[in-house]
Design a protein around this motif. Structure first.
Motif, PDB file in Angstrom:
ATOM      1  N   PRO B 152     -43.960  27.978 -50.293  1.00 15.23           N
ATOM      2  CA  PRO B 152     -44.640  28.151 -49.633  1.00 15.23           C
ATOM      3  C   PRO B 152     -46.211  27.916 -50.491  1.00 15.23           C
ATOM      4  N   LYS B 153     -47.106  28.084 -49.241  1.00 18.66           N
ATOM      5  CA  LYS B 153     -48.616  27.507 -49.413  1.00 18.66           C
ATOM      6  C   LYS B 153     -49.026  28.590 -50.086  1.00 18.66           C
ATOM      7  N   ILE B 154     -49.136  29.638 -50.514  1.00 18.31           N
ATOM      8  CA  ILE B 154     -49.492  30.518 -50.785  1.00 18.31           C
ATOM      9  C   ILE B 154     -48.113  31.485 -51.353  1.00 18.31           C
ATOM     10  N   LEU B 155     -48.539  31.728 -52.556  1.00 22.54           N
ATOM     11  CA  LEU B 155     -48.083  33.442 -52.689  1.00 22.54           C
ATOM     12  C   LEU B 155     -48.296  34.999 -52.979  1.00 22.54           C
ATOM     13  N   LEU B 156     -47.674  35.764 -52.471  1.00 25.73           N
ATOM     14  CA  LEU B 156     -48.968  36.430 -52.075  1.00 25.73           C
ATOM     15  C   LEU B 156     -48.015  38.258 -52.612  1.00 25.73           C
ATOM     16  N   LEU B 157     -48.765  38.955 -53.984  1.00 23.15           N
ATOM     17  CA  LEU B 157     -47.744  39.981 -53.923  1.00 23.15           C
ATOM     18  C   LEU B 157     -48.231  41.133 -54.449  1.00 23.15           C
ATOM     19  N   ASP B 158     -47.472  41.997 -53.461  1.00 21.78           N
ATOM     20  CA  ASP B 158     -48.031  43.649 -53.355  1.00 21.78           C
ATOM     21  C   ASP B 158     -47.270  44.489 -55.081  1.00 21.78           C
ATOM     22  N   GLU B 159     -47.872  44.852 -55.572  1.00 20.46           N
ATOM     23  CA  GLU B 159     -47.698  45.680 -56.642  1.00 20.46           C
ATOM     24  C   GLU B 159     -46.613  45.008 -56.677  1.00 20.46           C
ATOM     25  N   PRO B 160     -45.806  44.390 -57.350  1.00 18.28           N
ATOM     26  CA  PRO B 160     -44.682  43.849 -57.722  1.00 18.28           C
ATOM     27  C   PRO B 160     -43.977  45.320 -58.865  1.00 18.28           C
ATOM     28  N   LEU B 161     -44.746  45.056 -59.722  1.00 17.69           N
ATOM     29  CA  LEU B 161     -44.146  45.701 -60.469  1.00 17.69           C
ATOM     30  C   LEU B 161     -44.333  47.131 -60.706  1.00 17.69           C
ATOM     31  N   SER B 162     -44.468  47.588 -60.236  1.00 17.16           N
ATOM     32  CA  SER B 162     -44.950  49.372 -59.923  1.00 17.16           C
ATOM     33  C   SER B 162     -43.761  50.220 -59.852  1.00 17.16           C
ATOM     34  N   ALA B 163     -43.344  49.551 -59.514  1.00 23.95           N
ATOM     35  CA  ALA B 163     -41.530  50.902 -59.261  1.00 23.95           C
ATOM     36  C   ALA B 163     -40.399  50.229 -60.964  1.00 23.95           C
ATOM     37  N   LEU B 164     -41.564  48.947 -61.586  1.00 18.22           N
ATOM     38  CA  LEU B 164     -40.367  49.357 -62.860  1.00 18.22           C
ATOM     39  C   LEU B 164     -40.213  49.733 -64.181  1.00 18.22           C
ATOM     40  N   ASP B 165     -40.122  49.608 -65.502  1.00 19.68           N
ATOM     41  CA  ASP B 165     -40.695  50.333 -65.922  1.00 19.68           C
ATOM     42  C   ASP B 165     -41.869  49.645 -66.931  1.00 19.68           C
ATOM     43  N   ALA B 166     -41.955  50.597 -68.183  1.00 24.00           N
ATOM     44  CA  ALA B 166     -43.214  50.074 -68.959  1.00 24.00           C
ATOM     45  C   ALA B 166     -42.988  48.553 -69.718  1.00 24.00           C
ATOM     46  N   LYS B 167     -42.035  48.448 -70.004  1.00 27.34           N
ATOM     47  CA  LYS B 167     -41.458  47.504 -71.358  1.00 27.34           C
ATOM     48  C   LYS B 167     -41.091  46.128 -70.376  1.00 27.34           C
ATOM     49  N   ILE B 168     -40.289  45.928 -69.125  1.00 25.41           N
ATOM     50  CA  ILE B 168     -40.076  45.151 -68.287  1.00 25.41           C
ATOM     51  C   ILE B 168     -40.961  44.946 -67.513  1.00 25.41           C
ATOM     52  N   ARG B 169     -41.902  45.744 -67.276  1.00 23.19           N
ATOM     53  CA  ARG B 169     -43.078  45.217 -66.921  1.00 23.19           C
ATOM     54  C   ARG B 169     -44.335  44.301 -67.506  1.00 23.19           C
ATOM     55  N   VAL B 170     -44.474  44.431 -68.900  1.00 24.74           N
ATOM     56  CA  VAL B 170     -44.548  43.441 -69.568  1.00 24.74           C
ATOM     57  C   VAL B 170     -44.152  42.077 -69.998  1.00 24.74           C
ATOM     58  N   SER B 171     -43.296  42.149 -70.067  1.00 22.03           N
ATOM     59  CA  SER B 171     -42.627  41.196 -69.863  1.00 22.03           C
ATOM     60  C   SER B 171     -42.387  40.424 -68.736  1.00 22.03           C
ATOM     61  N   LEU B 172     -42.384  41.199 -67.164  1.00 22.97           N
ATOM     62  CA  LEU B 172     -41.970  39.935 -66.013  1.00 22.97           C
ATOM     63  C   LEU B 172     -43.679  39.914 -65.549  1.00 22.97           C
ATOM     64  N   ARG B 173     -43.782  40.353 -66.164  1.00 26.23           N
ATOM     65  CA  ARG B 173     -45.625  39.903 -65.661  1.00 26.23           C
ATOM     66  C   ARG B 173     -45.930  38.698 -66.553  1.00 26.23           C
ATOM     67  N   GLU B 174     -44.837  38.475 -67.480  1.00 23.73           N
ATOM     68  CA  GLU B 174     -46.010  36.975 -68.063  1.00 23.73           C
ATOM     69  C   GLU B 174     -44.634  36.136 -67.506  1.00 23.73           C
ATOM     70  N   GLU B 175     -43.805  37.104 -67.498  1.00 31.59           N
ATOM     71  CA  GLU B 175     -42.799  35.300 -66.868  1.00 31.59           C
ATOM     72  C   GLU B 175     -43.324  34.738 -65.499  1.00 31.59           C
ATOM     73  N   ILE B 176     -43.923  36.659 -64.514  1.00 30.61           N
ATOM     74  CA  ILE B 176     -44.196  35.694 -63.167  1.00 30.61           C
ATOM     75  C   ILE B 176     -45.281  34.780 -63.413  1.00 30.61           C
ATOM     76  N   ARG B 177     -45.927  34.901 -64.340  1.00 29.94           N
ATOM     77  CA  ARG B 177     -47.752  34.399 -64.595  1.00 29.94           C
ATOM     78  C   ARG B 177     -47.125  32.530 -65.167  1.00 29.94           C
ATOM     79  N   ALA B 178     -46.166  32.505 -66.276  1.00 27.45           N
ATOM     80  CA  ALA B 178     -45.693  31.676 -66.386  1.00 27.45           C
ATOM     81  C   ALA B 178     -45.457  30.516 -65.278  1.00 27.45           C
ATOM     82  N   VAL B 179     -43.889  30.728 -64.269  1.00 23.97           N
ATOM     83  CA  VAL B 179     -43.677  30.341 -62.847  1.00 23.97           C
ATOM     84  C   VAL B 179     -45.527  30.090 -62.558  1.00 23.97           C
ATOM     85  N   GLN B 180     -45.275  30.620 -62.009  1.00 27.70           N
ATOM     86  CA  GLN B 180     -47.250  30.215 -61.388  1.00 27.70           C
ATOM     87  C   GLN B 180     -47.724  29.102 -61.651  1.00 27.70           C
ATOM     88  N   ARG B 181     -47.668  28.964 -63.774  1.00 27.01           N
ATOM     89  CA  ARG B 181     -48.398  27.855 -63.296  1.00 27.01           C
ATOM     90  C   ARG B 181     -47.994  26.423 -63.290  1.00 27.01           C
TER      91      ARG B 181
END
Lengths: 304, 353, 261
Positions: B152-181
């Motif tokens: 896609p030209k643009i990636l949109l994420l609509d509160e993608p982590l709010s349904a997950l528990d705290a620990k996974i939230r942190v690791s997944l946000r780093e992963e999302i950012r890494a993939v995005q970079r």
């Protein structure tokens, strides 16, 4: 289930710990459910078993397969076949129209009051079976029925002149639809509600057309529920007696009417053949319902 | 001209205006977060970019092309939803390949792309599983792969982590950012979680009641909030009622003098002002030097693990402050008098109370 | 983004036609008894018919007996299954589904053979005993609806916690069942009761084959011999069903309002 009120000590193997059960409560519980099992045995299981066993016995009480073999005579086979055809036709058509109506009132975008009206009416109509239903269709599409008369009056078109007969295959199917469609609506509406809005949006943003969404996502998800409900409708029509009896008397040779006449007056002149007839019905509805339950379990697994 | 231009976008449902006038330019490869409380219009704005909502006014231009009249399936946008929204009847691989399949790509082209995507999200062995067999975090990673598979030209994420528990939230946000970079894809990320927005974004758009309150880097948003709303929404902020001291130029809080570096613009003596102080700007161990000092009593001590949060009351005002947990030093007792200090530059004057 | 609602409106419209025309036609037909003009004569004839009164009240009474028996059978069972014997839940659920699987005509056939006047339990030897057998038969027919309604109700109130709370206050199991559980699943019981009532009022096969003077066989008799009265009776039967479902909706809506307070 782990009993939260009794946390097991850390060193004890959790799984082997016997649940702390109060002995007296247990016997009370068994006593409490005994009437139910006794009732089910007396008024559901034993009567059915009696017929099933009787189907494999001759008049002297010896084991025989003759009754089963005797089912394969033209009159009885034809009765089963017509029953199956009418049940299948009313189930498939009922499922089809019921699906569209359920779709219209759930995700079709109609105003909310229509949904509540349709759901309440469906509750009524799915229970409005039996003899009054036959009366209603006689008053509508019978030889002197309102619609029959109106069509003659307005368009000079006599449906009975063109081969239609309410007391026929299609007449009975049309009548059965009156309780089949609402039943489909009642069961399918919750399933349609279970389609998540995000699935549609996700498929849309991935480039899918509306048709592709239905083809690849919505219909596959709904498929077990649709098929399962169709089977339930089939069994529902297959066991129906009253509507057909009131509508056609004994002019339409379906298996329930045949069994009804057999119970009344032993028209087959063979009690045990009657049992075999009943056994055949149990087998057919049993298989359809078993498949229904299996499909239902599958669809629920998906919709978790 | 930026890569994504949102110009004068407004959205109203009947008499209710939920998005007032949003102007935003996002550069190619940028990671931008929409941050705000629920109902602030951030999700609606995102859905207008996606095409699920039609703006009442304004335009959305992607890569020089006005997409405002286009349907979502014509926009070539990837989107990840809060509730995963994986198709339950398809395997992970089928889910990821769905966008390519409906685009009419041959299976020989889809399979390697799906494999590539599954490797990207580090779940290469799960292609044959069904969504209900995956954990929430795995499902959301698959959803990310599915969104990215169509390039896609643009990636949109609509509160993608709010349904997950705290620990996974942190690791997944780093992963999302890494993939995005790694892919360099232009991304909009909607969240109500300030920690998420601060840790991931190149820039943050803080929204409230359908309006943009402030656009800036995480550093700017956190340290230099431009409005009272931004100050209070981002971080745990102490808000204090101050008055301009007799003679002007200085402030008083509960009768004790306070100096603010960003001047008070010649407000008349006796004027009430609200000032903001970050918890981490305040210390109870006096560092010495030219600082503001306020005397009060310890009102509450909350042990938060690595940090101890202490509330100190002066008279009408109270502040919360954080100290690192040092096992060698016992935390202060409640009711004890203390003096807190903070630099002149840490006092943010927010305007008339 | 708005999708067109033309299709749904057409589906709804066609459905409305199919479902309303027979009702209108039946009503129109029921008014035709007096030549040349519409009248309620057919209704007058029906209501004046002592067999109507007798069979209708017979069925009402039988429906009430069925409901009482059904509640007494289902509520303790559902309660103990939920609370103490969850392992039996699949078996009980399977049994309660059986009446949907085994056609009613087969069940009653079995009754006639198993409980005939020369059997070990001669239910059909006299009229009162046959009435009882008919009521048991109706409990069987209503079992799927009744059990589901009550079980859903029990799931909603979390029987386990309620029971433990009552036990901790020293209540006996009878007190718990009748003073704590019954009132809390009242709505569920009522909803099961209304469906049971509708089912029993229209039932034909059981009553006819057990040869009891219920409303169903009476309808059949009139249908075979009269012209306009059947239409009037169909309207009456429809109204009875509608009343049951209407009351059901009312009870459910009332419960929702009460819960929101």
């Amino acid at each position: 289930m782990v009993d939260a009120a009794h946390p097991a000590p850390l060193q004890a193997p959790l799984r082997d710990a016997a649940p702390p059960v109060v002995k007296t409560a247990f016997s009370w519980a068994w006593l409490g459910v005994t009437p139910f099992f006794l009732f089910a045995l007396l008024f559901l299981i034993l009567p059915t078993l009696y017929l099933v066993v009787g189907a494999f016995m001759d008049t002297e009480g010896n084991f025989t397969l003759d009754n089963i073999v005797n089912l394969f005579q033209p009159t009885i086979l034809r009765a089963y076949w017509i029953s199956i055809q009418i049940s299948a036709a009313s189930a498939i058509l009922g499922a089809l129209f019921g699906f569209f109506i359920a779709f219209a009132v759930t995700i079709g975008g109609l105003p909310p009051w229509i949904r509540s009206t349709v759901m309440t009416f469906s509750g009524v109509a799915s229970n409005f079976a039996g003899i009054p239903l036959a009366f209603a269709f006689l008053a509508t599409l019978g030889r002197t029925g309102l619609v029959t008369a109106l069509l003659i009056y307005l368009f000079d078109f006599n449906i009975y002149g063109s081969g239609f007969n309410l007391l026929s295959f299609w007449g009975l199917t049309l009548t059965y639809l009156y309780f089949q469609i609402p039943l489909m609506v009642l069961i399918l509406a919750p399933a349609l509600d279970g389609l998540k809005k995000e699935w549609r949006e996700a498929s849309e943003i991935l480039g899918a057309s509306s048709w592709q969404y239905w083809r690849y996502v919505a219909l596959p998800v709904l498929w077990p529920a649709i098929c399962g409900t169709t089977l339930l409708l089939f069994a529902n029509a297959f066991g129906a007696v009253a509507t057909a009896y009131a509508l056609t008397g004994s002019s339409l040779n379906i298996v329930t009417i045949l069994l009804f006449a057999q119970i009344r007056g032993d028209v087959l002149h063979d009690q045990h053949l009657g049992y075999a007839l009943a056994l055949g019905m149990i087998l057919i509805t049993g298989i359809t319902n078993g498949t229904y339950i299996w499909l239902r379990a599958r669809s629920e697994r998906w919709l978790r | 001209m930026a890569f994504l231009d949102i110009t004068g976008v407004r959205k109203a449902y009947g008499p209710n205006t939920v998005v007032h006038h949003v102007d935003l330019a996002i550069e190619r490869g940028e990671f931008v977060s929409f941050l705000g409380p629920s109902g602030c219009g951030k999700t609606t704005t995102l859905r207008m970019v996606a095409g699920f909502e039609t703006p009442s006014a304004g335009r959305v231009v992607i890569d020089g092309k006005d997409v405002t009249p286009l349907r979502p399936n014509q926009r070539n946008i990837g989107m990840v939803f809060q509730a995963y929204a994986l198709f339950p009847n398809m395997t992970v691989a089928e889910n990821v390949g769905f966008g390519l399949k409906v685009a009419g790509k041959p299976p020989a082209e889809i399979a390697p792309r799906v494999e590539e995507m599954l490797r990207l999200i580090k779940l290469p062995q799960l292609g044959g599983r069904y969504p209900y067999q995956l954990s929430g975090g795995q499902q959301q990673r698959v959803a990310l792969a599915r969104a990215l598979a169509i390039k896609p030209k643009i990636l949109l994420l609509d509160e993608p982590l709010s349904a997950l528990d705290a620990k996974i939230r942190v690791s997944l946000r780093e992963e999302i950012r890494a993939v995005q970079r790694q892919l360099g894809i232009t991304t909009i990320y909607v969240t109500h979680d300030q920690e998420e927005a601060l840790s991931m974004s190149d820039r943050i758009v803080v929204m409230n009641e359908g309006r943009i309150e402030q656009i800036g880097t995480p550093f700017e948003i956190y340290n230099f909030p431009r409005t009272r709303f931004v100050a209070s929404f981002v971080g745990t902020l102490n808000l204090l009622e101050a008055t301009v001291a007799p003679g002007g130029g200085r402030l008083e809080i509960d009768g004790q003098p306070v100096i603010a570096r960003d001047g008070i613009n010649g407000a008349a003596p006796g004027t009430s002002l609200t000032v903001a102080l970050r918890p981490e700007a305040i210390t109870i161990t006096d560092a010495g030097g030219d600082r503001n000092r306020l005397a009060g009593t310890v009102e509450e001590v909350s042990f938060l693990g690595s940090v101890i949060r202490i509330r100190v009351r002066f008279r009408d005002n109270a502040v919360s402050l954080d100290t690192f947990n040092d096992p060698a030093i016992a935390p202060p007792e409640r009711g004890k008098p203390v003096t807190v200090s903070f630099a002149h530059g840490d006092v943010h004057v927010l305007g008339a109370a | 983004m708005k999708r067109s609602t033309v299709g749904p409106w057409i589906a709804f419209g066609l459905g409305a036609l199919y479902f309303l025309i027979p009702l209108i036609a039946t009503f129109e037909f029921s008014l035709r008894m007096r030549r040349g003009t519409y009248s309620f004569d057919a209704y007058a004839v029906v209501f004046a018919d002592p067999r109507f009164q007798a069979s209708f009240s017979y069925s009402v009474l039988l429906a009430l007996i069925t409901i009482v028996l059904g509640v007494m059978l289902v509520v303790p069972t559902a309660y103990f299954i939920r609370l103490r014997l969850p392992k039996l839940a699949p078996l009980v659920e399977f049994i309660t589904l059986l009446p949907l699987v085994i056609p009613a005509i087969v069940i009653v056939f079995g009754y006639l053979r198993l409980y005939n006047s020369s059997s070990w339990l001669p239910f059909t030897s006299n009229a009162r005993a046959t009435d009882l057998l008919l009521a048991f038969g109706y409990v069987t027919l209503a079992l799927p609806y009744m059990y589901r309604a009550v079980d859903t109700g029990m799931r909603a109130i979390d029987v386990r916690t309620l029971t433990e709370a009552a036990e901790s206050l020293g209540a006996s199991w009878a007190t718990i069942l009748f003073r704590v559980i019954f009132p809390n699943v009242k709505v569920a019981i009522l909803s099961g009761a209304f469906i049971t009532f509708a089912v029993v009022m229209g039932e034909f096969t059981f009553a006819s084959l057990l040869d009891r003077p219920a409303f169903g066989p009476y309808l059949q008799l009139i249908g075979a011999n009269r012209a306009y009265e059947p239409a009037a009776l169909a309207i009456i039967a429809f109204l009875v069903t509608w009343a049951c479902m209407g009351l059901l909706q009312l009870v459910l809506a009332g419960a929702r309002v009460a819960r929101q307070r």
